[in-house]
Scaffold this active site. Structure first.
Site, PDB file in Angstrom:
ATOM      1  N   ALA A  13       1.072  -1.336   0.013  1.00  0.00           N
ATOM      2  CA  ALA A  13      -0.243  -0.013   0.064  1.00  0.00           C
ATOM      3  C   ALA A  13       1.174   1.529   0.077  1.00  0.00           C
ATOM      4  O   ALA A  13       1.776   1.105   0.689  1.00  0.00           O
ATOM      5  CB  ALA A  13      -1.042  -0.016   1.193  1.00  0.00           C
ATOM      6  N   ASP A  14       1.252   1.721  -0.982  1.00  0.00           N
ATOM      7  CA  ASP A  14       1.718   3.476  -1.203  1.00  0.00           C
ATOM      8  C   ASP A  14       1.613   4.256  -0.585  1.00  0.00           C
ATOM      9  O   ASP A  14      -0.042   4.948  -0.657  1.00  0.00           O
ATOM     10  CB  ASP A  14       2.174   4.004  -2.431  1.00  0.00           C
ATOM     11  N   GLY A  40       3.600  -1.406  -4.894  1.00  0.00           N
ATOM     12  CA  GLY A  40       4.306  -2.412  -4.881  1.00  0.00           C
ATOM     13  C   GLY A  40       4.983  -3.101  -6.802  1.00  0.00           C
ATOM     14  O   GLY A  40       4.209  -2.948  -7.808  1.00  0.00           O
ATOM     15  N   GLY A  42       5.921  -5.829  -8.278  1.00  0.00           N
ATOM     16  CA  GLY A  42       4.671  -6.926  -9.643  1.00  0.00           C
ATOM     17  C   GLY A  42       3.738  -6.193  -9.101  1.00  0.00           C
ATOM     18  O   GLY A  42       2.720  -6.610 -10.654  1.00  0.00           O
ATOM     19  N   GLY A 224      14.214   7.411 -18.702  1.00  0.00           N
ATOM     20  CA  GLY A 224      13.234   8.644 -18.818  1.00  0.00           C
ATOM     21  C   GLY A 224      12.762   9.352 -19.037  1.00  0.00           C
ATOM     22  O   GLY A 224      12.250   8.776 -20.997  1.00  0.00           O
ATOM     23  N   GLY A 254       8.407   3.382 -14.942  1.00  0.00           N
ATOM     24  CA  GLY A 254       9.002   2.018 -14.867  1.00  0.00           C
ATOM     25  C   GLY A 254       8.261   0.563 -14.841  1.00  0.00           C
ATOM     26  O   GLY A 254       8.062  -0.329 -15.565  1.00  0.00           O
ATOM     27  N   ASP A 255       7.235   1.232 -13.949  1.00  0.00           N
ATOM     28  CA  ASP A 255       6.041   0.064 -13.692  1.00  0.00           C
ATOM     29  C   ASP A 255       5.012  -0.540 -14.474  1.00  0.00           C
ATOM     30  O   ASP A 255       5.113  -1.460 -15.654  1.00  0.00           O
ATOM     31  CB  ASP A 255       5.440  -0.208 -12.970  1.00  0.00           C
ATOM     32  N   ARG A 288      -0.588  11.033 -13.902  1.00  0.00           N
ATOM     33  CA  ARG A 288      -1.501  11.320 -13.589  1.00  0.00           C
ATOM     34  C   ARG A 288      -0.445  10.388 -12.273  1.00  0.00           C
ATOM     35  O   ARG A 288       0.586  10.360 -12.070  1.00  0.00           O
ATOM     36  CB  ARG A 288      -2.165   9.860 -13.885  1.00  0.00           C
ATOM     37  N   GLY A 290      -0.191   8.611  -8.259  1.00  0.00           N
ATOM     38  CA  GLY A 290      -0.179   7.591  -7.956  1.00  0.00           C
ATOM     39  C   GLY A 290       0.034   6.369  -9.252  1.00  0.00           C
ATOM     40  O   GLY A 290       0.949   6.399 -10.110  1.00  0.00           O
TER      41      GLY A 290
END
Length: 308
Positions: A13-14, A40, A42, A224, A254-255, A288, A290
Site C-alpha cells: 500500500a503506497d 508494489g 510486481g 526517463g 517504470g512499472d 497522473r 499514483g
C-alpha cells in the site's frame, strides 16, 4: 488456469506525501497532499499489463488485513488474476513515498511485510502457472532465491523471461543467465555494471556489459525523458520518449513500461513497436498521480501511438 503473462512480485500500500522537500532528521514540515493507494512493483506491473490488454496472473503473498483487501480489489478492477496466499500471522506490505511538489520526482521506503518471505517453495506451488506462461516477469522486491527459481521454471516452460532489476541490488551471473530480457533504469544499470549511464551511448555500453554477464536476448535501459535503449549485441535501438501531457508524478513509469512491454512480447510484437507501446504506457502514467491508478488502458495507449 494458464495465463499468457505471469508476474512474481510484491504488493504494498503506497502512502504518498507531496512536499517541497524532504524533512531533515528531527524536523517536521507541512506537505501539500497525501494519498493512500495500491503499489508494489510486481502488483503495479500486473495492473499495467492487464490494463494494456494482457491476460495476467500475479504470484505473491498477502496478510489478512485492510491492505490485502485493497490489493484484491485493485486486481479485480484491472482484470488481474490473483495467484496469492493469505497469511494472518504477518502483514501486507506498505511504502512511504515522498514526491517533490515541483518536479514530481520521488524517493521511496518499502516494508514488504509477508511478501518478504516469498520462497522457492512458494514459487514451486505455482509451478504449473509459471511453466505455462508465454511471458514471465519478476523484480527484486521479493527474495532473490524465489525469483531465481521462478525464472528457471519459466525458462523450462519456454516463456520469455524478463527481469526488472529494481530496486537496484547485486545480482549473480547465474540469475542473469535465466533472463531473456533485463530492463534496468539508468541507476540500476549503473549499479549492475559500474558504468555511469547518462544517455543512449552510455546505456548501450552498460547493456553490452549485462549481455556479457549472461542476459540472453536483449537489455532495455529505460532513460526517463530520453526514452529507452535496446541492445541485443548486434542492434542498438534508441526509442524516444513520448509526450502525453504535463508530468504529475513519475513513480509508476517504470512499472507501466515493464507491464506494457510484457504484453507486447506476449503478442509477438517486433522490438521497435514493442518499445513504442511500452513508452506510450509510461508516458501516459506520468501524467497522473499514483502508481497502479495511473496505468493506462489499451485504448489510451493506442490513441497516443496513433498521434505519432
Amino acid at each position: 488456469m494458464a495465463h499468457d503473462i505471469v508476474i512474481l512480485g510484491v504488493f504494498v500500500a503506497d502512502a504518498s506525501f507531496r512536499a517541497d522537500r524532504m524533512p531533515r532528521m528531527g524536523e517536521t514540515i507541512l506537505g501539500h497532499g497525501f494519498a493512500l493507494g495500491p503499489g508494489g512493483k510486481g502488483s503495479n506491473q500486473s495492473v499495467a499489463a492487464a490494463m494494456a490488454g494482457g491476460d495476467v496472473g500475479f504470484v505473491t503473498k498477502l496478510g489478512a488485513d485492510t491492505f490485502a483487501e485493497m490489493a484484491l480489489a485493485t486486481w479485480e478492477n484491472a482484470g488481474v488474476t490473483p495467484l496469492a496466499t493469505r497469511h494472518p500471522d504477518s502483514f501486507t506490505g506498505a511504502a512511504f513515498i515522498y514526491i517533490d511538489a515541483a518536479s514530481g520526482d520521488n524517493a521511496i521506503i518499502i516494508s514488504p511485510g509477508v511478501a518478504a518471505t516469498i520462497s522457492a517453495a512458494d514459487v514451486e506451488a505455482r509451478a504449473a502457472a509459471i511453466g505455462a506462461a508465454k511471458v514471465f516477469v519478476t523484480q527484486l522486491e521479493q527474495p532473490q532465491e524465489a525469483a531465481m527459481r521462478a525464472l528457471a521454471l519459466a525458462r523450462g516452460g519456454g516463456a520469455a523471461t524478463i527481469l526488472n532489476p529494481a530496486p537496484a541490488a547485486a545480482i549473480p551471473d547465474e540469475m542473469l543467465a535465466l533472463c531473456d530480457y533485463a530492463t534496468p533504469n539508468e541507476t540500476e544499470a549503473a549499479e549492475l555494471t559500474g558504468i555511469a549511464v547518462t544517455d543512449a551511448a552510455s546505456a548501450r555500453e552498460a547493456a553490452a556489459a549485462l549481455l556479457e554477464r549472461g542476459v540472453g536476448k536483449a537489455v532495455i535501459v529505460t532513460l526517463g525523458e530520453q526514452g529507452c535503449l535496446w541492445f541485443d549485441g548486434v542492434r542498438a535501438l534508441h526509442v524516444p520518449a513520448m509526450n502525453a501531457g504535463p508530468v504529475v508524478e513519475t513513480t509508476g513509469a517504470g512499472d507501466a513500461f515493464n507491464g506494457a512491454f510484457a504484453v507486447a512480447l506476449a503478442e509477438g510484437m517486433a522490438p521497435e513497436p514493442a518499445l513504442r507501446f511500452a513508452n506510450a504506457a509510461a508516458a501516459i502514467s506520468v501524467t497522473r498521480a499514483g502508481t497502479a491508478p495511473s496505468m493506462p488502458s489499451r485504448a489510451e495507449i493506442e490513441a497516443l501511438l496513433a498521434r505519432g
